[in-house]
Design a protein around this motif. Structure first.
Motif, PDB file in Angstrom:
ATOM      1  N   LYS A 142       0.840  -1.195   0.000  1.00 26.05           N
ATOM      2  CA  LYS A 142       0.000   0.000   0.000  1.00 26.05           C
ATOM      3  C   LYS A 142       0.876   1.247   0.000  1.00 26.05           C
ATOM      4  O   LYS A 142       1.869   1.330   0.728  1.00 26.05           O
TER       5      LYS A 142
ATOM      6  N   SER B   7      -2.673   4.161   2.481  1.00 32.74           N
ATOM      7  CA  SER B   7      -2.618   3.734   3.887  1.00 32.74           C
ATOM      8  C   SER B   7      -3.256   4.769   4.798  1.00 32.74           C
ATOM      9  O   SER B   7      -3.980   4.431   5.740  1.00 32.74           O
TER      10      SER B   7
ATOM     11  N   ASN C 175      -7.168  -0.237  -3.376  1.00 30.63           N
ATOM     12  CA  ASN C 175      -6.730  -1.462  -2.705  1.00 30.63           C
ATOM     13  C   ASN C 175      -6.767  -2.663  -3.648  1.00 30.63           C
ATOM     14  O   ASN C 175      -6.982  -3.800  -3.236  1.00 30.63           O
TER      15      ASN C 175
ATOM     16  N   THR D  15      -1.523  -1.592  -5.138  1.00 34.78           N
ATOM     17  CA  THR D  15      -1.630  -2.620  -4.092  1.00 34.78           C
ATOM     18  C   THR D  15      -1.537  -4.018  -4.705  1.00 34.78           C
ATOM     19  O   THR D  15      -2.127  -4.288  -5.756  1.00 34.78           O
TER      20      THR D  15
END
Length: 456
Positions: free
Chosen positions: A54, A59, A239, A283
């Motif tokens: 990440k 994050s 993500n 990610t």
């Protein structure tokens, strides 16, 4: 299999001291939790980078910032939430006063997933603490760096008889589920959710299950296509699509499909670059098993965009699949990755029928400028929550309880919802002794006649 009964007993004994019922104690614990996060922000980001690659931006906005805002909101309101509140009293209870007393369930178990390993561990913990519970937190073994860091930070801040982290794999979860908890909060897949519920049923333990499902995104013919493309790309590929409320598939009106997909490709390149393998900020997929499952879906339909992958870095680039049907394998389960299957429609009613024929999704997203069409979709389709002309953003509001319905989950949290889900509302009627209503007793002459005057 390890036995955790001693730890549960310690927490029960700590509950008996009454400390957790003191709102000032809860506030201090929340402040300590906030300090823990702020002080160790870099360490948290480092763990998330190692576990999921990440970026610092992702994050912060999806893991750290969101829980700091949740703590801020909770600290502002928890004294009010924890107070007994007076409610109306019916005419049949004349002379009495009615109250609701929120009280903690007791010893709670929080089992958190790997996709947002910090946020989805801490967010329910905030509710458990605010409501006055003790908590045992079981993070996912698939994100070991974050799990280890959580265990260290929590042990440095709180005594284990109050809050503790239990690390381990499936066997650890199985052992924990053998214990008699007062409440279980689980975030994860539908299949594991059923296992959790079965284990909880043995002790009639109440549960919250935050699950998932195939969440649709609908782009209607009157949508603002540029904004729809940008907001869909953000919500889907955030993500790497490993988000329980990520748009799982796209239903786009046939009249605007080609134009929309061109906009969509353009904005993917803008947001994520045209080569995520070189950028180093996209990610990664959490494990090789999940990676292989996702790669298997790419053979469905036609690849409209993307389709490349790298096993070495566990990275799959944002991918659009066209010419998809409901019979394809990708439409049989939640994707949980950066692959978006596209279906199109002319007949809105037929499209709605296809959606409601499946299990109720956790989320639904609709892009349309028509208030009538918006109302039609909201009235016809049952789902946990969602957005009109946006994706995923409803998750960030402390004023909107978040949860599923049907197979997508049981219970809701965030904001006051987090306090409520970890609280039992004890109903109390305080009766006057100044007088006594004689007709409530069966030996009173004409008692039934008098009662019927009140109850009609």
């Amino acid at each position: 299999m390890e036995n955790y009964s001693e730890l549960v007993t310690k927490q029960r004994q700590f509950l008996k001291t009454g400390k957790t019922k003191d709102v000032s104690f809860r506030i201090q614990a929340l402040q300590d939790l906030r300090k823990l996060i702020r002080t160790n922000e870099k360490e948290i980001m480092s763990a998330l980078k190692k576990d999921l690659n990440k970026s610092e931006f992702d994050s912060y906005i999806t893991e750290i910032g969101i829980v700091l805002e949740e703590i801020r909101f909770t600290l502002k309101h928890v004294r009010k939430w924890a107070k007994p509140r007076k409610v109306k009293t019916g005419i049949a209870q004349i002379g009495s006063k009615s109250y609701i007393y929120p009280e903690p369930y007791g010893v709670t178990l929080i089992i958190s997933p790997w996709n947002y390993p910090f946020q989805l561990a801490i967010a329910p913990l905030i509710g458990a603490v605010a409501a006055g519970n003790c908590a045992m937190l079981k993070p996912s073994e698939l994100t070991p760096e974050t799990s280890k860091l959580l265990a260290v930070l929590i042990s440095q801040t709180f005594p284990e008889e109050y809050i503790t982290v239990v690390e381990g794999a499936v066997e650890t979860s199985q052992a924990l589920l053998q214990e008699n908890f007062d409440y279980i909060f689980f975030t994860g897949s539908v299949s594991i959710g059923k296992v959790i519920m079965e284990a909880a049923a043995k002790n009639l333990t109440p549960v919250t299950l935050e699950l998932g499902g195939k969440s649709p995104c609908i782009v209607h013919e009157d949508a603002n296509l540029k904004l729809a493309a940008k907001r869909l790309a953000w919500g889907k590929f955030l993500n790497a699509g490993q988000t329980c409320v990520a748009p799982d598939y796209l239903y786009v009106h046939r009249g605007v499909k080609n134009e929309f997909l061109k906009e969509f490709v353009s904005v993917i390149n803008e947001l994520y670059s045209d080569n995520v393998f070189n950028s180093g900020t996209f990610t990664k997929i959490v494990s090789e098993r999940h990676f292989n499952r996702l790669v298997g879906f790419i053979s469905d339909g036609n690849v409209y965009y993307g389709g490349n992958d790298d096993l070495g870095s566990l990275t799959i680039e944002p991918t659009i699949l066209d010419k998809i049907s409901w019979k394809d394998s990708i439409m049989q389960e939640e994707i949980f990755g950066p692959i978006l299957p596209v279906l199109d429609y002319d007949d809105a009613e037929e499209m709605v029928e296809k959606i409601i024929a499946r299990p109720k999704p956790l989320a639904l997203y609709l892009f349309s400028e028509s208030s009538e069409f918006q109302a039609s979709i909201l009235n016809q389709i049952s789902f946990g929550g969602g957005c009109i002309n946006d994706t995923v953003y409803h998750l960030s509001s402390p004023y909107l309880p978040f949860g599923g319905v049907g197979e997508s989950g049981i219970g809701a949290y965030h904001g006051k919802g987090s306090f409520d889900v970890f609280s039992h509302e004890k109903s109390i009627l305080k009766q006057t002794t100044s007088f006594d209503l004689p007709f409530r007793y069966p030996n009173r002459k004409n008692a039934l006649k008098q009662i019927k005057r009140f109850i009609k």
